[in-house]
Design a protein around this motif. Structure first.
Motif: not given
Length: 527
Positions: A109-121
């Motif tokens: 879960k946390e890794k996935a959220i991190g990838l979403i935030w990276d994409y938003i960045k």
């Protein structure tokens, strides 16, 4: 002036719909001179959706924090993840931007959220990721992941909402086909997630119109690729699950979606081999779409009901008898205005025996616009007949089709079917398939024949022993023998069979040269 090029373009463009031409010009002018740059902000918090229970998870594509494998090509990013990375071709980059990995079973879960935030960045630096097709698939994946894990992040929702507005401004009316249908599926998800009537109205309009046209009378998707049929059916089942778990609109759309899903399930039931494989006809590859087994289990959890379809409008036929499963293509290239996933394979066939592949299509291993892509789509890559150096249907440019073979005669009954096409006009190729108790017969006849012809037979890589003696061929490992009567000469050659994207395996093939007629008999060897 290149008149051959002009002719090629004419015979390609003449099939386009007016809507496709209009939107190609409209988007070209608008995006160059009046690009939309204002989007309505998301001014309220989303309530979230219920997403639980049975579903189809994607194959693992994310293995470490920044290590991905798409299309059988692995890549590990260093310090910074490049969402525009294009070393392995556009389709690899698209897969990176789809975010299917959010819905693989092993995701943290946390890794996935991190990838979403990276994409938003990455923001305004995204390229392929803000194309409408990519937004469509990613939107569904984000919504499913966020809903399953009950994540409510307003900043993520704001970006997702903005992407849906970009999608609404760039719906793929210039392409139509499965692209526009995917747009509709995604708008349906976005509408439920944001409780947005505007997204719902547009999504419903697309789904109603496109599913009526794209699902044929026998239940096939009209692009005639079993792989895309599975992909789109999975998406349709997801929409049904979404509406069942989150009651919102009572307007008959859910009933309509169920009816279309049941028809698609019936076609898939009829086309799937006993071992679970699908025919590798047109653009199709293994391990891309969910399996028929996974789809059926998911559909049963949604309380859908279906049987076996009577194959008709799709142009495919399938015989099952005495351990033989024979799939034949006696239909036209389709659809006329969007044949991008079509191959030049009219009157081609595959044969499985006792649940194992024997004669197979050479398949699809790449979408890159290169020599290999061209070769995989040409007539000689399929189990049918070539006349001279021509292709039945002129495939070109990766996803283009110019002149097309047309079925001009078709009759059938029981375990036989006979069809003719005009792809070699003025020469007419007629092929008849017959299935007796333990024998498959394929009878070819050519009218107005002026050039030598060749019948092609491609064997699965596991068919190792191919013993050629004159016009008689034995396959001792399979317990089969084959006789080709009427051949001037028979040649045993090596070929390659696609076993997945970017995966090809050496195999045997036969080419039988003939003039006017040929009879191929495949039967079980006497014990």
């Amino acid at each position: 002036m290149d008149f051959n090029r002009i002719t090629l373009l004419f015979h390609t463009l003449k099939f386009l719909k007016g809507k496709q031409i209009y939107y190609r010009l409209f988007y070209f002018v608008r995006n160059r001179f009046f690009p939309p740059n204002r989007y309505k902000p998301l001014d309220k918090a989303t309530k979230g959706l219920v997403w639980q229970g049975e579903e189809i998870y994607f194959n693992n594509s994310l293995f470490e924090e920044k290590a991905f494998t798409f299309l059988n090509i692995p890549h590990e990013f260093g310090q910074e993840l490049d969402w525009n990375y294009n070393k392995y071709g556009k389709l690899w980059t698209y897969n990176l931007n789809y975010f299917d990995f959010l819905n693989q079973k092993t995701i943290e879960k946390e890794k996935a959220i991190g990838l979403i935030w990276d994409y938003i960045k990455a923001g305004n630096g995204l390229k392929d990721g803000i194309e409408p097709y990519t937004i469509s698939l990613r939107g569904i994946n984000w919504i499913k992941f966020l809903s399953r894990n009950r994540i409510k992040e307003h900043e993520i929702d704001k970006i997702l909402y903005r992407h849906y507005q970009i999608l609404c401004s760039n719906l793929e009316y210039h392409l139509l086909g499965n692209h526009l249908l995917e747009n509709g599926f995604s708008l349906f998800f976005g509408a439920y997630y944001f409780q947005c009537d505007h997204l719902y109205k547009k999504g419903k309009e697309i789904l109603m119109e496109e599913l009526k046209e794209q699902i044929l009378d026998d239940g096939a998707h009209f692009e005639l690729s079993p792989m895309y049929h599975q992909i789109l059916l999975h998406r349709l089942l997801d929409c049904i699950k979404l509406a069942q778990l989150n009651p919102w609109k009572e307007d008959g759309l859910l009933t309509f979606l169920k009816e279309k899903a049941e028809r698609m399930l019936s076609w898939l039931e009829s086309m799937t081999y006993d071992n679970g494989d699908i025919p590798m006809v047109n653009d199709a590859a293994f391990n891309i779409a969910p399996s028929t087994k996974e789809i059926k289990e998911f559909a049963m959890s949604l309380h859908l009901e279906w049987g076996k379809a009577v194959l008709g409008a799709s142009g495919y036929r399938k015989f099952n008898k005495c351990g033989f499963e024979v799939v034949m293509d006696v239909g036209n290239v389709g659809p006329d205005y969007q044949p991008g996933h079509a191959h030049s394979d009219t009157l081609g066939f595959e044969i499985y025996l006792n649940g194992l592949p024997f004669i197979v299509d050479t398949g699809t291993s790449t979408y890159e616009k290169n020599e290999l892509r061209q070769k995989e789509r040409e007539t000689s890559a399929h189990n049918t007949v070539t006349v001279g150096k021509k292709d039945q249907t002129k495939v070109w440019g990766g996803f283009r089709v110019a002149q097309r073979a047309k079925i001009i005669h078709l009759e059938e009954g029981g375990f036989w079917v006979k069809a003719s096409h005009n792809g070699y006009a003025p020469t007419i190729h007629q092929r008849e398939f017959k299935l007796a108790d333990a024998t498959v017969e394929i009878i070819d006849a050519l009218e107005n024949q002026k050039e030598n012809a060749k019948a092609h037979y491609h064997f699965h890589p596991n068919v190792h022993n191919v013993l050629l003696k004159g016009n008689h061929i034995q396959f001792p490992d399979q317990g089969l023998e084959m006789r080709i009567d009427g051949a001037i000469g028979i040649e045993k050659v090596q070929c390659e069979i696609a076993t997945g994207f970017n995966m090809r395996q050496k195999a045997w093939a036969l080419t039988a040269s003939f003039e006017n007629s040929l009879k191929t008999t495949i039967q079980k060897m006497p014990k």
